[in-house]
Design an enzyme around this catalytic site. Structure first.
Site, PDB file in Angstrom:
ATOM      1  N   ARG A  45       0.816  -1.216   0.000  1.00 41.61           N
ATOM      2  CA  ARG A  45       0.000   0.000   0.000  1.00 41.61           C
ATOM      3  C   ARG A  45       0.850   1.267   0.000  1.00 41.61           C
ATOM      4  NH1 ARG A  45      -3.557   3.242   3.770  1.00 41.61           N
ATOM      5  NH2 ARG A  45      -5.533   3.574   2.659  1.00 41.61           N
ATOM      6  N   VAL A  77      -7.167   7.396  -1.563  1.00 36.82           N
ATOM      7  CA  VAL A  77      -7.073   5.952  -1.383  1.00 36.82           C
ATOM      8  C   VAL A  77      -7.930   5.634  -0.155  1.00 36.82           C
ATOM      9  CG1 VAL A  77      -5.563   3.991  -0.939  1.00 36.82           C
ATOM     10  CG2 VAL A  77      -4.763   5.870  -2.389  1.00 36.82           C
ATOM     11  N   SER A  78      -8.969   4.856  -0.367  1.00 38.10           N
ATOM     12  CA  SER A  78      -9.955   4.621   0.684  1.00 38.10           C
ATOM     13  C   SER A  78      -9.349   3.893   1.874  1.00 38.10           C
ATOM     14  CB  SER A  78     -11.133   3.811   0.128  1.00 38.10           C
ATOM     15  OG  SER A  78     -11.781   4.498  -0.915  1.00 38.10           O
ATOM     16  N   ALA A  79     -10.035   3.982   2.996  1.00 41.11           N
ATOM     17  CA  ALA A  79      -9.602   3.281   4.199  1.00 41.11           C
ATOM     18  C   ALA A  79      -9.584   1.771   3.940  1.00 41.11           C
ATOM     19  CB  ALA A  79     -10.532   3.600   5.361  1.00 41.11           C
ATOM     20  N   GLN A  83     -12.266  -0.874   1.896  1.00 46.89           N
ATOM     21  CA  GLN A  83     -11.888  -1.614   0.691  1.00 46.89           C
ATOM     22  C   GLN A  83     -12.050  -3.120   0.898  1.00 46.89           C
ATOM     23  OE1 GLN A  83      -7.996   0.368   0.457  1.00 46.89           O
ATOM     24  NE2 GLN A  83      -8.533   1.017  -1.611  1.00 46.89           N
TER      25      GLN A  83
END
Length: 404
Positions: A45, A77-79, A83
């Site tokens: 990530r 960028v989503s949590a 996701q």
């Protein structure tokens, strides 16, 4: 040698941080399947979030990657927890053909891990800067097999359709026909959908021309841009300090609400007590389906302090003619909260009592229930062919919320 040792040390720290994040997601039951666990352990990530530290990259939180000139977030960028929930709900598996709407790179890499070498992943975004960034980040992380497309996702990506899964990572107001049309029969659409102003991520399955929900998740995303964008009409009640926000057009009675906050107030105790710090998301959805004039009351708490009793949550409200009622309440103690309703206008008492009655009904019939079933139908579907429930008409579709 010192440089090599530093690189190896950074890789080791990243692997440890990634492992810690995955362990946290497993402990919180955000990840429940081995295949999603393996994907999260495999994808680095931090390579998709170079703007932040290693610790922030592997925190269970959103990373904002682009803002406009006013500071409004355009891309992120989503949590990880969200996701993970979306991927598990989508049931992405080996050999599937998938489309991601709203690009960032990281989520597409997770999908690439899940579909494996026999699958296919396309990610699309309307923003050329976001697309360039995603393409660079995917290549750096070793996922250059992901197809990266610059386009308005309102039309989907027909060149690589049909899809087993379409996963949307921007808040949508409507479901374009292309999304339904480019799904295989039984395929899944996971989309953050605005339902009367409430943000919910809904997983749908294709039923041959219409969609049926299999899960509804409380969540928030950056709004859709391009042809799918939709602004929320705003009706000021006290300058910029207090306003009503609607998900569709303003009501015909909007002019009648001028000065409503200066009219006599009615306060109604619902008698419903609820734990502090616990989501009451099904109550929000119930109120949204119960009233034709459902909306949200926004209050600048600093500038409007003491003007009206405090709101609860998003300021869940309803208007009827020249009257307004909204959800409030107070803490009973450190553990519990008691809901009240406050009304203003010539029929304040009647509307406030009706609002309170709906809170009591939810408490009796739906408080511990699963929430509504959501279906999406073509805009041309006649009323006689829709299920019973609250119908939300959009540009392309008719969305129905049906309660058990």
């Amino acid at each position: 040698m010192t440089e090599i040792a530093s690189v190896l040390g950074d890789a080791q720290r990243a692997a440890e941080a990634r492992g810690g994040l995955v362990d946290k997601l497993l402990a919180g039951k955000m990840i429940t399947t081995p295949k999603v666990e393996a994907a999260f352990r495999a994808v680095p990530r931090h390579l998709f979030t170079p703007e932040v530290s290693l610790e922030a990259a592997y925190a269970d939180d959103v990373v904002r990657t682009k803002r406009d000139e006013h500071g409004v977030v355009l891309s992120s960028v989503s949590a990880p927890w969200l996701q993970a929930r979306m991927l598990e709900s989508a049931r992405v598996g080996p050999g599937m053909r998938c489309l991601e709407v709203g690009s960032g790179g990281y989520n597409a890499a997770l999908m690439a891990e899940l579909v494996g070498p026999t699958g296919d992943v396309t990610t699309v975004d309307i923003d050329s800067e976001v697309i360039d960034r995603a393409r660079r980040r995917l290549a750096a992380a070793g996922y250059d097999q992901v197809r990266v497309v610059l386009a308005d996702a309102e039309d989907g990506v027909p060149a690589s359709a049909a899809y087993d899964v379409i996963l949307v990572t921007a808040q949508a107001w409507d479901i374009p026909p292309a999304w339904t049309g480019q799904l295989v029969e039984g395929g899944r659409l996971v989309v953050p959908l605005r339902l009367r102003g409430l943000n919910r991520t809904v997983t749908f399955e294709s039923r041959g021309g219409w969609l049926e929900s299999t899960s509804v998740l409380f969540s928030g995303f950056v709004p859709m841009r391009g042809a799918g964008a939709h602004d929320k009409p705003r009706l000021p009640l006290d300058g910029e300090r207090i306003a009503l926000v609607f998900d569709d057009d303003l009501p015909e009675s909007a002019d009648q609400l001028a000065g409503v906050l200066d009219m006599p107030r009615a306060d109604v105790d619902t008698g419903v007590i609820f734990p502090n710090m616990v989501s009451f998301e099904t109550l929000q959805l119930w109120l949204a389906t119960a009233f034709d004039g459902y909306c949200h009351l926004t209050v600048d708490k600093e500038k409007a302090a003491g003007r009206i009793p405090p709101t609860v949550g998003m300021g869940h409200a309803a208007v009827d003619g020249a009257s307004l009622a909204y959800l409030g309440g107070h803490k009973v103690d450190d553990d519990m909260f008691r809901f009240k309703v406050h009304g203003f206008g010539p029929d304040a008492a009647t509307l406030a009592e009706a609002f309170a009655a709906q809170v009591r009904h939810w408490n009796h019939a739906h408080r511990d229930g699963p929430g509504p079933r959501v279906t999406v139908h073509p805009r041309t579907t006649p009323d006689s062919e829709l299920p019973t429930g609250r119908v939300i008409d959009r540009r392309h579709s008719r969305i129905v919320l049906s309660w058990p």
